[in-house]
Write an enzyme that holds these catalytic residues in place. Structure first.
Site, PDB file in Angstrom:
ATOM      1  N   ARG A   1       0.858  -1.203   0.000  1.00  0.00           N
ATOM      2  CA  ARG A   1       0.000   0.000   0.000  1.00  0.00           C
ATOM      3  C   ARG A   1       0.888   1.246   0.000  1.00  0.00           C
ATOM      4  O   ARG A   1       0.559   2.275  -0.546  1.00  0.00           O
ATOM      5  CB  ARG A   1      -0.957  -0.006   1.198  1.00  0.00           C
ATOM      6  CG  ARG A   1      -1.774   1.264   1.323  1.00  0.00           C
ATOM      7  CD  ARG A   1      -3.085   1.092   2.088  1.00  0.00           C
ATOM      8  NE  ARG A   1      -2.985   0.278   3.270  1.00  0.00           N
ATOM      9  CZ  ARG A   1      -2.412   0.678   4.435  1.00  0.00           C
ATOM     10  NH1 ARG A   1      -1.914   1.882   4.543  1.00  0.00           N
ATOM     11  NH2 ARG A   1      -2.369  -0.144   5.466  1.00  0.00           N
TER      12      ARG A   1
ATOM     13  N   TYR B   1     -16.373  19.412 -12.490  1.00  0.00           N
ATOM     14  CA  TYR B   1     -16.997  18.100 -12.664  1.00  0.00           C
ATOM     15  C   TYR B   1     -18.015  17.875 -11.548  1.00  0.00           C
ATOM     16  O   TYR B   1     -17.749  18.196 -10.377  1.00  0.00           O
ATOM     17  CB  TYR B   1     -15.886  17.036 -12.639  1.00  0.00           C
ATOM     18  CG  TYR B   1     -16.396  15.632 -12.569  1.00  0.00           C
ATOM     19  CD1 TYR B   1     -17.210  15.118 -13.566  1.00  0.00           C
ATOM     20  CD2 TYR B   1     -16.052  14.810 -11.503  1.00  0.00           C
ATOM     21  CE1 TYR B   1     -17.678  13.816 -13.491  1.00  0.00           C
ATOM     22  CE2 TYR B   1     -16.511  13.501 -11.431  1.00  0.00           C
ATOM     23  CZ  TYR B   1     -17.332  13.020 -12.425  1.00  0.00           C
ATOM     24  OH  TYR B   1     -17.798  11.742 -12.361  1.00  0.00           O
TER      25      TYR B   1
ATOM     26  N   ASP C   1      -7.745  20.925 -11.898  1.00  0.00           N
ATOM     27  CA  ASP C   1      -8.066  19.623 -12.477  1.00  0.00           C
ATOM     28  C   ASP C   1      -7.706  19.694 -13.959  1.00  0.00           C
ATOM     29  O   ASP C   1      -8.304  20.453 -14.722  1.00  0.00           O
ATOM     30  CB  ASP C   1      -9.570  19.344 -12.272  1.00  0.00           C
ATOM     31  CG  ASP C   1     -10.001  17.990 -12.834  1.00  0.00           C
ATOM     32  OD1 ASP C   1      -9.328  17.479 -13.748  1.00  0.00           O
ATOM     33  OD2 ASP C   1     -11.035  17.472 -12.368  1.00  0.00           O
TER      34      ASP C   1
ATOM     35  N   LYS D   1      -9.335   9.170 -18.321  1.00  0.00           N
ATOM     36  CA  LYS D   1      -9.649   9.846 -19.580  1.00  0.00           C
ATOM     37  C   LYS D   1      -8.461   9.789 -20.557  1.00  0.00           C
ATOM     38  O   LYS D   1      -8.140   8.718 -21.016  1.00  0.00           O
ATOM     39  CB  LYS D   1     -10.091  11.276 -19.261  1.00  0.00           C
ATOM     40  CG  LYS D   1     -11.146  11.360 -18.144  1.00  0.00           C
ATOM     41  CD  LYS D   1     -12.396  10.598 -18.519  1.00  0.00           C
ATOM     42  CE  LYS D   1     -13.574  10.704 -17.593  1.00  0.00           C
ATOM     43  NZ  LYS D   1     -13.446  10.609 -16.182  1.00  0.00           N
TER      44      LYS D   1
END
Ligand SMILES: Cc1ncc(COP(=O)(O)O)c(C=O)c1O
Length: 410
Positions: A63, A115, A198, A223
């Site tokens: 992790r 968004y 962003d 994306k």
């Protein structure tokens, strides 16, 4: 050295310096084992053998560190001109980790359109923890050129001692409103505010917000970086060590890490980022030119168009207008019939894939945004958002043409 410092120490040195396309192929810090592989392998291990009882150097628990994830993280940091990069299991997890630089009682100014998920994160999650996302909503009709000026005035008017950050997208989702990053950074610096952008709609190939003084860049790698609509991923990158420390802690303590298989897919996909985007931008320009002339369309939002109010700023801070655009369908055409009639475009809630995607923002990505706010921001019921793929542009134009013919009401 405690565990947290150890995880942070694993973050990367800057390796950028070469030209962008060379960095796409050779950038970051690929992990090479004794077998001297060319591509970093997929390390599907949850833990690593300690060298000895007293030697905790190298890899510990996965992790915290994983070589495949690090290959992706160093690569994206390299492309964004960042010293530190962190990979997450989604764009939202990256945004969430970036917001961990704030504390209870802080207010973050959220500029214009963002968004819908980000808007929801502030409203439904952070509000409960005392971090307030205060929206700066300036009417944006997409035709007047004073959006930037109005946003800056509204920011200055909104600053109080509680305001600690500014969060925005440029170009924004879904109206492609453009904000001048240098001007916003200037204002933010005056008030000591952390700036977060962003960069999902552009990717580092089209623009690099850190070059304009932005503190943190977040992006949905689902994306353009992923580019094949087959994974969900996100990154947060920065040059500021103090912020990197906090994002690093959020990453390995909250644990929303980018898995090894997705890390591998991303490194592989990123190699063709510029090749894909060059075609996608070319197709966007072809489609926009066709739509501009078409009486089925009232208005096209595309900052690559000289007539677009964001054109001059976009030219200053980005390689080109990008591949995303949106348009308002004339009332004589039926939105549903238009979308249902398309044969090449896929009506689906994403963007940036090699296949052309299209969507109705008001009922999908922005449906959680209150109606009144949507109207002000220009997210109207006849707004359609387009993400061209890498197909032949002429076929995409023909697909629009036949769908308009079917969607005409009278
Ligand atoms: C601009 C933008 N930011 C963030 C996200 C969230 O990314 P993800 O879906 O990878 O969590 C999206 C998703 O559509 C987006 O369009």
């Amino acid at each position: 050295m405690n565990r947290e410092q150890e995880n942070f120490r694993k973050q990367q040195p800057q390796t950028f310096g070469k030209r962008f396309n060379t960095r796409l192929i050779h950038g970051g810090k690929p992990f090479v084992s004794e077998a001297r592989e060319v591509i970093t392998p997929i390390y599907t291990t949850s833990t690593f053998r300690q060298k000895s009882f007293s030697d905790h150097s190298g890899y510990g628990y996965a992790r915290g560190q994983n070589p495949t994830r690090e290959a992706a993280e160093t690569l994206v940091a390299d492309l964004e001109n960042a010293a530190y990069g962190f990979g997450f299991s989604s764009g939202m997890a990256a945004i969430d980790a970036a917001l961990h630089v704030f504390s209870s009682g802080d207010t973050v100014l959220v500029l214009g359109n963002v968004y819908g998920g980000t808007d929801g994160l502030f409203r439904a999650v952070y509000e409960n923890f005392g971090i307030h996302g205060r929206e700066i909503i300036v009417e944006d009709t997409g035709i007047s050129g004073d959006y930037q000026k109005k946003v800056l005035e509204a920011v200055k008017a909104a600053v109080t001692t509680e305001v600690k950050g500014i969060y925005f997208e440029t170009p924004s989702n879904p109206t492609l409103a453009v904000l001048d990053m240098e001007e916003i950074v200037d204002t933010a610096k005056k008030y000591g505010l952390v700036t977060i952008v962003d960069n999902t709609f552009s990717s580092p190939y089209i623009q690099k917000p850190l070059d304009f003084g932005i503190d943190i860049v977040v992006e949905s790698a689902t994306k353009y970086l992923g580019g094949h609509s087959d994974l969900i991923a996100g990154f947060a990158v920065t040059n500021r060590e103090d912020l990197a420390q906090k994002i690093s802690s959020a990453q390995h303590l909250a644990g929303g890490i980018l898995p090894p298989f997705d890390s591998y897919l991303l490194v592989r996909s990123i190699k063709t980022l510029s090749v894909r985007l060059d075609r996608q931008v070319e197709n966007a320009v072809k489609l926009v030119r066709f739509l501009e002339e078409n009486d089925a369309v009232d208005l096209v939002h595309y900052p690559g168009l000289p007539a677009d109010p964001g054109y001059a700023i976009q030219r200053k801070q980005a390689r080109n207008g990008g591949a995303m655009f949106s348009f308002l369908l004339n009332q004589r055409y039926d939105v549903g019939t238009f979308l249902d009639s398309l044969q090449i475009f896929t009506d689906g809630a994403s963007l940036g894939g090699v296949e052309s995607l299209i969507g109705h923002s008001a009922s999908t990505s922005q449906r959680g945004v209150p109606e009144e706010q949507r109207q002000k921001l220009g997210i109207l019921d006849n707004l359609i958002r387009v993400s061209p793929g890498i197909e032949d542009g002429e076929d995409l134009v023909a697909d629009f043409q036949q769908a308009f013919a079917r969607a005409r009401k009278e």
